[in-house]
Design a protein around this motif. Structure first.
Motif, mmCIF file in Angstrom:
data_model
loop_
_atom_site.group_PDB
_atom_site.id
_atom_site.type_symbol
_atom_site.label_atom_id
_atom_site.label_comp_id
_atom_site.label_asym_id
_atom_site.label_seq_id
_atom_site.Cartn_x
_atom_site.Cartn_y
_atom_site.Cartn_z
ATOM 1 N N GLU A 170 0.837 -1.210 0.000
ATOM 2 C CA GLU A 170 0.000 0.000 0.000
ATOM 3 C C GLU A 170 0.867 1.253 0.000
ATOM 4 O OE1 GLU A 170 -3.650 2.259 0.325
ATOM 5 O OE2 GLU A 170 -3.244 0.172 -0.233
ATOM 6 N N HIS A 171 1.911 1.259 0.813
ATOM 7 C CA HIS A 171 2.820 2.400 0.895
ATOM 8 C C HIS A 171 3.470 2.681 -0.468
ATOM 9 C CE1 HIS A 171 6.108 4.998 2.069
ATOM 10 N NE2 HIS A 171 6.987 4.093 1.706
ATOM 11 N N SER A 172 3.966 1.630 -1.130
ATOM 12 C CA SER A 172 4.593 1.803 -2.445
ATOM 13 C C SER A 172 3.593 2.379 -3.443
ATOM 14 C CB SER A 172 5.143 0.466 -2.958
ATOM 15 O OG SER A 172 6.148 -0.031 -2.109
ATOM 16 N N ALA A 173 2.372 1.839 -3.439
ATOM 17 C CA ALA A 173 1.345 2.320 -4.367
ATOM 18 C C ALA A 173 0.986 3.775 -4.094
ATOM 19 C CB ALA A 173 0.102 1.438 -4.261
ATOM 20 N N VAL A 174 0.889 4.152 -2.823
ATOM 21 C CA VAL A 174 0.570 5.537 -2.451
ATOM 22 C C VAL A 174 1.633 6.483 -2.978
ATOM 23 C CG1 VAL A 174 0.479 7.146 -0.499
ATOM 24 C CG2 VAL A 174 -0.834 5.021 -0.424
ATOM 25 N N GLN A 175 2.909 6.154 -2.754
ATOM 26 C CA GLN A 175 3.994 7.043 -3.158
ATOM 27 C C GLN A 175 4.114 7.143 -4.678
ATOM 28 O OE1 GLN A 175 5.583 9.085 -1.214
ATOM 29 N NE2 GLN A 175 4.509 8.281 0.581
ATOM 30 N N ILE A 176 3.946 6.018 -5.358
ATOM 31 C CA ILE A 176 4.035 6.032 -6.825
ATOM 32 C C ILE A 176 2.880 6.834 -7.424
ATOM 33 C CG2 ILE A 176 3.861 4.568 -8.883
ATOM 34 C CD1 ILE A 176 5.403 2.403 -7.163
ATOM 35 N N TYR B 263 5.197 -7.795 -12.229
ATOM 36 C CA TYR B 263 4.459 -9.055 -12.096
ATOM 37 C C TYR B 263 3.647 -9.126 -10.804
ATOM 38 C CZ TYR B 263 7.472 -10.678 -15.909
ATOM 39 O OH TYR B 263 8.120 -10.816 -17.108
ATOM 40 N N ASN B 264 3.804 -8.123 -9.945
ATOM 41 C CA ASN B 264 3.046 -8.089 -8.700
ATOM 42 C C ASN B 264 1.670 -7.477 -9.003
ATOM 43 O OD1 ASN B 264 1.940 -7.368 -6.154
ATOM 44 N ND2 ASN B 264 3.970 -7.260 -5.244
ATOM 45 N N ASN B 265 0.720 -8.344 -9.359
ATOM 46 C CA ASN B 265 -0.602 -7.875 -9.792
ATOM 47 C C ASN B 265 -1.296 -7.026 -8.737
ATOM 48 O OD1 ASN B 265 -0.281 -9.269 -12.195
ATOM 49 N ND2 ASN B 265 -1.331 -11.104 -11.445
ATOM 50 N N TYR B 266 -1.097 -7.402 -7.479
ATOM 51 C CA TYR B 266 -1.727 -6.662 -6.380
ATOM 52 C C TYR B 266 -1.210 -5.227 -6.325
ATOM 53 C CZ TYR B 266 -3.488 -5.824 -1.614
ATOM 54 O OH TYR B 266 -4.130 -5.324 -0.508
ATOM 55 N N LEU B 267 0.110 -5.063 -6.480
ATOM 56 C CA LEU B 267 0.712 -3.722 -6.483
ATOM 57 C C LEU B 267 0.199 -2.914 -7.672
ATOM 58 C CD1 LEU B 267 2.692 -1.546 -5.527
ATOM 59 C CD2 LEU B 267 4.510 -2.770 -6.752
#
Length: 352
Positions: free
Chosen positions: A262-268, A288-292
């Protein structure tokens, strides 16, 4: 003027320790632009011994680190020689090696990517170009990101390029200049957490899906000072050890995976919206991390484009091969607008 053709091998070892990426490519220089073709590529997984040695290199005393630098150079040379034989490669102008990052402290004016180019050369009688980062740091830059020169000359038809590797980094053109910077950690944390559950990585993000987001931790991560700093900027393992690891010691592993994804997705997503990115080209193992990817898509209006497998996995190795070609021609291969150095320059030590 006739087109110029170059054949080069790029070697890349990332902080996520997936293995050694080897990419053999053809580059064509026309009057107005560059084109490329990946001819063959392969990832050589690290043995448990090499994975341990590289992961713990930062802890070594100086004499042992110097030995590892040379030993890893011999390893790179041997694996590249095997790759050349296996694929029956005849046309080859040079080998360009990124090496493996142990230290990266641009504010202290040094960086270290081990894998001595002279040791590589001893195994293969071809020009070897290595140590692409040090000169930029000497010139006041961050020594990273370096791939924007490839984004500029090989992938300019996209509004921005995002790499999801050990760290995520982005490259985009604004006001006529290519800017680039690291966004946040990704696989360097996620892979380490997955390892605690007996997996080398979180396949498709399935482990993270089972966890619960710790919003208190998420807030602490999002408040880290780095995220308030302006580009150009870059991250290294030292920052992880000092700023991130102290925050993620006690929680359940699945919850940590969920929280950090979640943190990575928020920052990106924050960066994509801040720079009003219309479409983005995503590469690196994190693709390949579909969730991300789902998380990023849910947080931004940016159109996400995912290329074919060989580009996802070998774009960085491809671009280091390209940087080697540019260096051999004494053409600029590092952009000051991306790294913050004094000027564009041609970087890399050449062993002929």
């Amino acid at each position: 003027m006739e087109n110029q053709i170059f054949f080069a091998i790029g070697l890349m070892s990332g902080t996520s320790l997936d293995g050694l990426d080897i990419c053999y490519s053809k580059f064509i220089k026309t009057k107005s632009n560059w084109d490329f073709q990946i001819l063959t590529s392969e990832t050589i997984p690290y043995s448990s011994e090499w994975e341990h040695a590289l992961k713990n290199a930062i802890q070594l005393p100086s004499e042992e680190l110097l030995k590892l630098d040379v030993d890893y150079g011999f390893y790179l040379g041997e694996k590249t020689s095997e790759f050349i034989s296996k694929h029956k490669i005849i046309n080859l102008d040079l080998i360009a090696s990124h090496g493996h990052t142990v230290f990266h402290q641009p504010k202290n004016k040094f960086t270290l990517q081990i894998g001595d180019g002279r040791a590589i050369k001893s195994k293969i009688n071809k020009t070897v170009i290595y140590d692409f980062r040090s000169q930029d740091i000497i010139l006041g830059g961050n020594g990273a990101p370096l791939v924007p020169i490839g984004d500029e000359l090989l992938f300019s038809n996209f509004d921005a390029c995002l790499n999801l590797g050990g760290f995520s980094n982005i490259s985009l053109k604004r006001n006529g200049k290519r800017i680039a910077f690291d966004i946040c950690p990704v696989n360097i944390i996620l892979n380490d957490l997955a390892l605690k559950l007996g997996k080398k990585f979180d396949d498709n993000g399935d482990l993270a899906r089972t966890g619960l987001i710790d919003y208190e931790l998420l807030d602490q991560l999002n408040q880290l000072k780095f995220y308030q700093e302006k580009a150009p900027k870059s991250l290294g393992i030292e920052w992880i050890n000092e700023q991130v690891l102290p925050l993620i010691k006690t929680q359940k592993t699945e919850d940590l995976l969920a929280s950090f994804t979640e943190h990575s997705a928020v920052q990106i997503a924050k960066i994509l919206d801040e720079f009003d990115v219309k479409n983005i080209f995503i590469t690196g193992g994190g693709t390949y991390n579909n969730y991300l990817i789902e998380k990023i898509k849910a947080k931004t209006k940016t159109e996400i484009q995912i290329p074919k497998k060989e580009i996802i996995e070998y774009k960085e190795a491809l671009i280091f091969a390209f940087m080697g070609v540019l260096r051999s021609l004494n053409l600029n291969n590092v952009l000051s607008s991306a790294t913050g150095s004094l000027m564009n320059h041609s970087s890399g030590l050449i062993i002929i």
